[in-house]
Design an enzyme around this catalytic site. Structure first.
Site, PDB file in Angstrom:
ATOM      1  N   TYR A 151       0.841  -1.202   0.000  1.00  0.00           N
ATOM      2  CA  TYR A 151       0.000   0.000   0.000  1.00  0.00           C
ATOM      3  C   TYR A 151       0.880   1.258   0.000  1.00  0.00           C
ATOM      4  O   TYR A 151       0.706   2.164  -0.817  1.00  0.00           O
ATOM      5  CB  TYR A 151      -0.926   0.002   1.226  1.00  0.00           C
ATOM      6  N   GLY A 294       4.912  -5.300  11.477  1.00  0.00           N
ATOM      7  CA  GLY A 294       4.993  -4.164  10.554  1.00  0.00           C
ATOM      8  C   GLY A 294       4.692  -2.820  11.190  1.00  0.00           C
ATOM      9  O   GLY A 294       4.970  -1.775  10.598  1.00  0.00           O
TER      10      GLY A 294
HETATM   11  P1  NAD Z   1     -12.235   5.359   1.740  1.00  0.00           P
HETATM   12  O1  NAD Z   1     -12.100   3.936   1.369  1.00  0.00           O
HETATM   13  O2  NAD Z   1     -13.260   5.749   2.744  1.00  0.00           O
HETATM   14  O3  NAD Z   1     -12.502   6.231   0.420  1.00  0.00           O
HETATM   15  C1  NAD Z   1     -11.985   5.872  -0.843  1.00  0.00           C
HETATM   16  C2  NAD Z   1     -13.131   5.933  -1.834  1.00  0.00           C
HETATM   17  O4  NAD Z   1     -12.632   5.533  -3.111  1.00  0.00           O
HETATM   18  C3  NAD Z   1     -14.276   4.991  -1.486  1.00  0.00           C
HETATM   19  O5  NAD Z   1     -15.496   5.717  -1.479  1.00  0.00           O
HETATM   20  C4  NAD Z   1     -14.257   3.934  -2.582  1.00  0.00           C
HETATM   21  O6  NAD Z   1     -15.557   3.474  -2.897  1.00  0.00           O
HETATM   22  C5  NAD Z   1     -13.600   4.691  -3.711  1.00  0.00           C
HETATM   23  N1  NAD Z   1     -12.886   3.837  -4.678  1.00  0.00           N
HETATM   24  C6  NAD Z   1     -12.064   2.800  -4.419  1.00  0.00           C
HETATM   25  N2  NAD Z   1     -11.617   2.266  -5.572  1.00  0.00           N
HETATM   26  C7  NAD Z   1     -12.164   2.999  -6.584  1.00  0.00           C
HETATM   27  C8  NAD Z   1     -12.091   2.942  -7.988  1.00  0.00           C
HETATM   28  N3  NAD Z   1     -11.361   1.979  -8.595  1.00  0.00           N
HETATM   29  N4  NAD Z   1     -12.770   3.838  -8.717  1.00  0.00           N
HETATM   30  C9  NAD Z   1     -13.539   4.792  -8.108  1.00  0.00           C
HETATM   31  N5  NAD Z   1     -13.649   4.891  -6.779  1.00  0.00           N
HETATM   32  C10 NAD Z   1     -12.966   4.014  -6.012  1.00  0.00           C
HETATM   33  O7  NAD Z   1     -10.793   5.868   2.179  1.00  0.00           O
HETATM   34  P2  NAD Z   1     -10.361   7.242   2.852  1.00  0.00           P
HETATM   35  O8  NAD Z   1      -9.933   6.944   4.236  1.00  0.00           O
HETATM   36  O9  NAD Z   1     -11.367   8.278   2.599  1.00  0.00           O
HETATM   37  O10 NAD Z   1      -9.049   7.535   2.020  1.00  0.00           O
HETATM   38  C11 NAD Z   1      -9.031   8.411   0.911  1.00  0.00           C
HETATM   39  C12 NAD Z   1      -7.638   8.427   0.326  1.00  0.00           C
HETATM   40  O11 NAD Z   1      -6.716   8.822   1.331  1.00  0.00           O
HETATM   41  C13 NAD Z   1      -7.164   7.061  -0.161  1.00  0.00           C
HETATM   42  O12 NAD Z   1      -6.421   7.247  -1.352  1.00  0.00           O
HETATM   43  C14 NAD Z   1      -6.265   6.569   0.952  1.00  0.00           C
HETATM   44  O13 NAD Z   1      -5.283   5.697   0.491  1.00  0.00           O
HETATM   45  C15 NAD Z   1      -5.664   7.871   1.435  1.00  0.00           C
HETATM   46  N6  NAD Z   1      -5.206   7.819   2.835  1.00  0.00           N
HETATM   47  C16 NAD Z   1      -6.074   7.430   3.825  1.00  0.00           C
HETATM   48  C17 NAD Z   1      -5.622   7.357   5.151  1.00  0.00           C
HETATM   49  C18 NAD Z   1      -6.533   6.901   6.268  1.00  0.00           C
HETATM   50  O14 NAD Z   1      -6.031   6.525   7.323  1.00  0.00           O
HETATM   51  N7  NAD Z   1      -7.847   6.938   6.095  1.00  0.00           N
HETATM   52  C19 NAD Z   1      -4.305   7.690   5.459  1.00  0.00           C
HETATM   53  C20 NAD Z   1      -3.454   8.084   4.429  1.00  0.00           C
HETATM   54  C21 NAD Z   1      -3.922   8.157   3.123  1.00  0.00           C
HETATM   55  N1  UFG Z   2      -4.036  -0.562  16.945  1.00  0.00           N
HETATM   56  C1  UFG Z   2      -4.375  -1.393  17.990  1.00  0.00           C
HETATM   57  N2  UFG Z   2      -5.447  -2.212  17.818  1.00  0.00           N
HETATM   58  C2  UFG Z   2      -6.187  -2.239  16.679  1.00  0.00           C
HETATM   59  C3  UFG Z   2      -5.826  -1.388  15.617  1.00  0.00           C
HETATM   60  C4  UFG Z   2      -4.726  -0.549  15.785  1.00  0.00           C
HETATM   61  O1  UFG Z   2      -3.740  -1.420  19.039  1.00  0.00           O
HETATM   62  O2  UFG Z   2      -7.147  -3.027  16.595  1.00  0.00           O
HETATM   63  C5  UFG Z   2      -2.878   0.345  17.115  1.00  0.00           C
HETATM   64  C6  UFG Z   2      -1.758   0.045  16.135  1.00  0.00           C
HETATM   65  O3  UFG Z   2      -0.925  -0.961  16.632  1.00  0.00           O
HETATM   66  C7  UFG Z   2      -1.085   1.418  16.036  1.00  0.00           C
HETATM   67  C8  UFG Z   2      -2.242   2.412  16.224  1.00  0.00           C
HETATM   68  O4  UFG Z   2      -3.291   1.664  16.840  1.00  0.00           O
HETATM   69  O5  UFG Z   2      -0.175   1.572  17.082  1.00  0.00           O
HETATM   70  C9  UFG Z   2      -2.753   2.990  14.911  1.00  0.00           C
HETATM   71  O6  UFG Z   2      -3.051   1.912  14.019  1.00  0.00           O
HETATM   72  P1  UFG Z   2      -3.940   2.094  12.722  1.00  0.00           P
HETATM   73  O7  UFG Z   2      -4.102   0.756  12.089  1.00  0.00           O
HETATM   74  O8  UFG Z   2      -5.186   2.846  13.057  1.00  0.00           O
HETATM   75  O9  UFG Z   2      -3.079   3.053  11.804  1.00  0.00           O
HETATM   76  P2  UFG Z   2      -1.573   2.888  11.283  1.00  0.00           P
HETATM   77  O10 UFG Z   2      -0.761   3.901  12.023  1.00  0.00           O
HETATM   78  O11 UFG Z   2      -1.130   1.494  11.307  1.00  0.00           O
HETATM   79  O12 UFG Z   2      -1.690   3.308   9.752  1.00  0.00           O
HETATM   80  C10 UFG Z   2      -2.616   4.310   9.368  1.00  0.00           C
HETATM   81  C11 UFG Z   2      -3.343   3.847   8.110  1.00  0.00           C
HETATM   82  C12 UFG Z   2      -2.543   4.031   6.883  1.00  0.00           C
HETATM   83  C13 UFG Z   2      -1.985   5.397   6.849  1.00  0.00           C
HETATM   84  C14 UFG Z   2      -1.176   5.675   8.065  1.00  0.00           C
HETATM   85  C15 UFG Z   2      -0.659   7.071   8.027  1.00  0.00           C
HETATM   86  O13 UFG Z   2      -3.711   2.480   8.201  1.00  0.00           O
HETATM   87  O14 UFG Z   2      -3.378   3.870   5.756  1.00  0.00           O
HETATM   88  O15 UFG Z   2      -1.983   5.514   9.215  1.00  0.00           O
HETATM   89  O16 UFG Z   2       0.233   7.280   9.057  1.00  0.00           O
HETATM   90  F1  UFG Z   2      -1.224   5.542   5.743  1.00  0.00           F
END
Ligand code: NAD
Ligand code: UFG
Length: 331
Positions: A151, A294
């Site tokens: 990812y 991880g």
């Molecule tokens: P989300 O899954 O709620 O929103 C993503 C949206 O994209 C969904 O509504 C889904 O239906 C749509 N989607 C997925 N595949 C698609 C496709 N092929 N065509 C059209 N639409 C599609 O996720 P989010 O948390 O709102 O994240 C938005 C963006 O931010 C993502 O790119 C994600 O990787 C990035 N991001 C999220 C986090 C987080 O922790 N939420 C952190 C860092 C980056």
């Molecule tokens: N955690 C728990 N129990 C759970 C889930 C999470 O203890 O059931 C802990 C994890 O170990 C970590 C913290 O909560 O210490 C946050 O974990 P998350 O899974 O909520 O988030 P991450 O930091 O692993 O990663 C997230 C998103 C990524 C994003 C990143 C940006 O999953 O998509 O933050 O920093 F890119």
């Protein structure tokens, strides 16, 4: 200004739509395949924002749908949220992640190029800093080294594609936003994070446990070298994050700009749970288990670049996010 939000019915896109309207950008078109969101979000955004939005159901993997989208609407800018985001799943299904996050973005950029649309705000992640970066993460740190999952790699690759594209052709205005850990939801409780399937992020799991849909919250490790032993992250309220997009849009200019969107301080998993339990008045069933493979012990953002260049800083705190989560849980 007509703005396309790919993935706009998702968690971050829907909150950004609300904040865009609040800032006067009310010509919004959402393009989403609804693979991880629901159609009724469109009406909920409209209800909060007090405007009607246009929604087009479609997939960024479908070039013909994108071509039609860009011929039906004359967009001024694109915010690209669409993508797959589950870290664990990306390890099991790397091809699906590269196809959607990288291939889908290339399709989108091709459609933009053909239509002469050259302003894009891209959803990246703090994961691109990799496991060896110095904390707090600064935008000047190298990225792309020591990324621990597919990812994160897909986000890094897209960042490189955007840089190459802007280098190849004048006129591109690109903002890469590296999100830290978004939590919370709109205070109305109407929209929030509601992923399909089994969640793997902390707050969606807390919500499932609170609803009784999961038995207990597993805390992944209390033996990290952090003040209370649990993992530490930069938990940013999603409304602040959404406002960061509005600020980035206002400050777009030629070339590629990269900004962290985080609070600028770390809070621990135990602190998040404490805040939730105090505000809800209910203890969550929970248990400490081994570290999740991880996971990093602790990281947070250096948030000064966005403050300086975008005139943006966070206003909401952990308790706000928990209060809003409780409102969302009440429905
Ligand atoms: P989300 O899954 O709620 O929103 C993503 C949206 O994209 C969904 O509504 C889904 O239906 C749509 N989607 C997925 N595949 C698609 C496709 N092929 N065509 C059209 N639409 C599609 O996720 P989010 O948390 O709102 O994240 C938005 C963006 O931010 C993502 O790119 C994600 O990787 C990035 N991001 C999220 C986090 C987080 O922790 N939420 C952190 C860092 C980056
Ligand atoms: N955690 C728990 N129990 C759970 C889930 C999470 O203890 O059931 C802990 C994890 O170990 C970590 C913290 O909560 O210490 C946050 O974990 P998350 O899974 O909520 O988030 P991450 O930091 O692993 O990663 C997230 C998103 C990524 C994003 C990143 C940006 O999953 O998509 O933050 O920093 F890119």
């Amino acid at each position: 200004m007509k703005i396309l939000l790919t993935g706009g019915t998702g968690y971050i896109g829907s909150h950004t739509a609300v904040e865009l309207v609040a800032a006067g950008y009310d010509e919004i078109v959402i393009f989403d395949n609804l693979s991880n969101s629901k159609l009724d979000v469109v009406d909920k955004i409209a209800k909060i924002a007090g405007v009607t939005l246009e929604f087009v159901e479609g997939d960024i993997l479908d070039k013909a749908e994108l071509k039609k989208l860009f011929s039906d609407y004359k967009f001024d800018a694109v915010m690209h949220f669409a993508g797959l985001k589950a870290v664990g799943e990306s390890v099991e299904k790397p091809l699906q992640y590269y196809e959607t996050n990288v291939g889908g973005t290339v399709n989108l950029l091709e459609a933009m190029q053909a239509a002469g649309v050259r302003k894009i705000i891209f959803s990246s992640t703090a994961v691109v800093y990799g496991e060896h970066a110095k904390v707090p993460y600064r935008e000047t740190e190298p990225s792309g080294q020591g990324i621990t999952n597919p990812y994160g790699e897909t986000k890094h690759v897209v960042e490189e594609i955007l840089k190459d594209l802007a280098e190849s052709e004048p006129g591109w205005q690109v903002a890469i936003l590296r999100y830290f850990n978004p939590i919370g939801n709109h205070s109305s409780g109407l929209i929030g994070e509601d992923p399909n399937g089994i969640p793997n992020n902390l707050m969606p799991i807390v919500m499932k446990v609170a609803r009784g849909e999961m038995e207990e919250l597993l805390i992944f490790g209390d033996d990290y070298e952090t003040p209370d032993g649990s993992g530490v992250r930069d938990f940013i309220h999603v409304v602040d994050l959404a406002r960061g997009h509005v600020a980035a849009l206002k400050h777009l200019h030629e070339g590629v700009q990269i900004y962290n969107l985080g609070i600028g301080e770390g809070r621990s998993v135990f602190e998040v749970i404490e805040s939730y339990e105090r505000l809800s008045g209910r203890e969550l069933p929970k248990r400490v288990v081994a570290r999740r493979p991880g996971d990093l012990a602790a990281y947070w953002a250096a948030a000064d670049l966005a403050a300086e260049k975008l005139n943006w800083k966070t206003e909401l705190v952990l308790d706000d996010a928990m209060r809003d989560t409780l409102a969302f849980l009440k429905g």
